[in-house]
Design a protein around this motif. Structure first.
Motif, PDB file in Angstrom:
ATOM      1  N   ASP A   1       0.818  -1.222   0.000  1.00 55.35           N
ATOM      2  CA  ASP A   1       0.000   0.000   0.000  1.00 55.35           C
ATOM      3  C   ASP A   1       0.848   1.267   0.000  1.00 55.35           C
ATOM      4  O   ASP A   1       0.310   2.369   0.128  1.00 55.35           O
ATOM      5  CB  ASP A   1      -0.950  -0.002   1.197  1.00 55.35           C
ATOM      6  CG  ASP A   1      -0.229   0.005   2.539  1.00 55.35           C
ATOM      7  OD1 ASP A   1       1.029  -0.023   2.542  1.00 55.35           O
ATOM      8  OD2 ASP A   1      -0.905   0.028   3.580  1.00 55.35           O
ATOM      9  N   GLY A   2       2.176   1.134  -0.129  1.00 60.52           N
ATOM     10  CA  GLY A   2       3.061   2.291  -0.183  1.00 60.52           C
ATOM     11  C   GLY A   2       3.578   2.754   1.161  1.00 60.52           C
ATOM     12  O   GLY A   2       4.438   3.629   1.218  1.00 60.52           O
ATOM     13  N   THR A   3       3.074   2.195   2.248  1.00 58.56           N
ATOM     14  CA  THR A   3       3.564   2.559   3.571  1.00 58.56           C
ATOM     15  C   THR A   3       4.887   1.832   3.863  1.00 58.56           C
ATOM     16  O   THR A   3       5.269   0.903   3.153  1.00 58.56           O
ATOM     17  CB  THR A   3       2.531   2.204   4.655  1.00 58.56           C
ATOM     18  OG1 THR A   3       2.305   0.777   4.633  1.00 58.56           O
ATOM     19  CG2 THR A   3       1.226   2.943   4.400  1.00 58.56           C
ATOM     20  N   MET A   4       5.563   2.278   4.920  1.00 64.91           N
ATOM     21  CA  MET A   4       6.832   1.666   5.317  1.00 64.91           C
ATOM     22  C   MET A   4       6.718   1.098   6.729  1.00 64.91           C
ATOM     23  O   MET A   4       5.969   1.619   7.561  1.00 64.91           O
ATOM     24  CB  MET A   4       7.949   2.714   5.304  1.00 64.91           C
ATOM     25  CG  MET A   4       8.280   3.285   3.954  1.00 64.91           C
ATOM     26  SD  MET A   4       9.051   2.105   2.834  1.00 64.91           S
ATOM     27  CE  MET A   4      10.570   1.727   3.715  1.00 64.91           C
ATOM     28  N   ARG A   5       7.473   0.062   6.994  1.00 67.15           N
ATOM     29  CA  ARG A   5       7.539  -0.442   8.364  1.00 67.15           C
ATOM     30  C   ARG A   5       8.180   0.628   9.251  1.00 67.15           C
ATOM     31  O   ARG A   5       9.062   1.374   8.819  1.00 67.15           O
ATOM     32  CB  ARG A   5       8.324  -1.751   8.432  1.00 67.15           C
ATOM     33  CG  ARG A   5       9.778  -1.638   8.020  1.00 67.15           C
ATOM     34  CD  ARG A   5      10.487  -2.996   8.057  1.00 67.15           C
ATOM     35  NE  ARG A   5      10.476  -3.556   9.385  1.00 67.15           N
ATOM     36  CZ  ARG A   5      10.633  -4.851   9.653  1.00 67.15           C
ATOM     37  NH1 ARG A   5      10.745  -5.716   8.660  1.00 67.15           N
ATOM     38  NH2 ARG A   5      10.652  -5.290  10.889  1.00 67.15           N
TER      39      ARG A   5
END
Length: 417
Positions: A291-295
């Protein structure tokens, strides 16, 4: 011998008879990291042990007090002055400046308050060929430079970064550890002190500049002696096209190995044996999620990327230097391993790559990963000291351990007791 201690805790899996219904979590024991053992007979190991996480963080914090340090501004000049004062306080010899002119056409940089792209503009095509070579793969997100002041919610920082860049004179600082038996030969250790994006340029590139400064501090101890010389360079104008590094080469390359004055045993510009650059050292959180988010946390398998350019005229010698750093990481770095890649690009080692062995240390592969959005803070208002955790800072510290270990061996470092 030194012991390797990975950033993630060692995971031991019980392989004995386990009921089929028992969940995997019940089969895993998380063990504490073993203590780091320093070989007291190895002077380089003793020097590496002088690197300290809090000192490294403190140097980064000192640089971020000047905001994004955009070239051609008062905040940039103030940062150059501060760096010079710090190097002198360490006792680093021959603290000097390179002075050059930077007069680009008006369209070379967007106005500071201009948005990165006009509303409703068609998205630019995404190439699969990364800068410097290699092929971008995995999840990719957009990457670019923030030029919108209003994207920075901190009013104090927004005001600090408000002064626009103007053409004219630029300066950058370097100092030298003079070798005892081969003062006519040296290795160059570099990082760039300028930044962009309306943040604090904490990672890009206070994190690399702090490595250079911390190594200058340690090697400048009078009890430390080296056979060969080391130059610690804090480049300017990296973000506009590596002009600071190019100015250094233009002004200093022809002076290499010339004794001045003759018979003095002094070499203002020793012969260059290799160049090691540090640029964006702290953020290795993996590729973006679908979804384009980062950890949010540093990935357990984070590593120090050591890159050379396989298409350069010095490719073979640069690869050898890269693997010497890799070997030093295996011996001296406490938490994170290293890997070597052949696509060095977009940093101050580039202008050196056809002249001498040149490598770049990074948090990720520059072309295929950073360029694909694997660091969401790159050139953004979120590149702030407070953005990063100790796990992130420790990745940068491990790069410092890697370089100090390799250079210490290359220059024949010893320590008086």
């Amino acid at each position: 011998m030194t012991c390797r201690r990975f950033a993630s805790a060692f995971v031991a899996v019980t392989l004995g008879a386990t009921p089929a219904w028992e969940p995997l979590s019940a089969q895993v024991r998380v063990l504490p990291n073993p203590p780091v053992v320093v070989d007291s007979a190895d002077p380089v190991a003793l020097l590496v042990a002088r690197l300290d996480l809090e000192k490294y963080k403190g140097t980064i914090k000192g640089l971020t007090q000047f905001g994004d340090r955009r070239q051609g501004t008062t905040r940039n000049r103030d940062a150059v002055d501060w760096i010079e004062a710090q190097l002198k306080s360490y006792g680093c010899a021959n603290v000097e400046r390179i002075t050059y002119e930077y007069n680009p056409p008006a369209f070379a940089e967007r106005p500071a308050n201009a948005p990165a792209a006009a509303a409703g503009a068609a998205p630019r095509p995404v190439s699969t060929q990364a800068s410097g070579g290699g092929r971008a793969r995995g999840v990719r997100t957009r990457a670019g430079v923030n030029n919108d002041s209003l994207a920075q919610p901190d009013a104090r920082l927004r005001a600090l970064n408000a002064e626009p860049s103007v053409n004219g004179m630029r300066q950058e600082v370097y100092c030298t550890k003079v070798g005892t038996t081969r003062p006519d030969e040296m290795y160059i250790i570099g990082g760039h002190m300028d930044g962009i994006g309306w943040g604090e340029a904490a990672n890009d590139d206070a994190s690399g500049s702090a490595i250079v400064m911390e190594l200058a501090r340690i090697f400048s101890d009078p009890a430390v002696q080296t056979e060969r010389s080391i130059r610690f360079a804090l480049w300017n104008n990296e973000e506009t096209g590596l002009q600071g590094a190019r100015a250094y080469i233009e002004q200093r390359a022809k002076l290499q190995g010339i004794e001045e004055p003759r018979g003095s045993g002094k070499y203002p510009e020793p012969k260059w044996l290799g160049m090691i650059q540090h640029d964006m050292m702290m953020f290795d959180h993996g590729m973006p999620n679908l979804d384009g988010t980062m950890r949010k946390e540093q990935r357990p398998e984070a590593d120090v990327n050591i890159e050379f350019q396989i298409n350069s005229k010095q490719a073979d010698a640069s690869m050898k230097l890269a693997f010497l750093l890799h070997q030093a990481n295996s011996r001296y770095a406490t938490d994170y391993p290293a890997q070597v890649g052949p696509h060095m690009t977009n940093t101050d080692s580039g202008p050196f790559q056809d002249l001498i062995p040149a490598v770049s240390l990074r948090e990720n592969e520059r072309g295929t990963q950073v360029g694909s959005g694997w660091d969401p803070h790159w050139h953004q208002p979120t590149d702030l000291f407070k953005t990063f955790s100790d796990a992130d800072f420790r990745l940068g510290l491990n790069a410092a351990q890697t370089t100090l270990g390799a250079v210490g061996k290359l220059v024949g470092a010893t320590l008086k007791r």
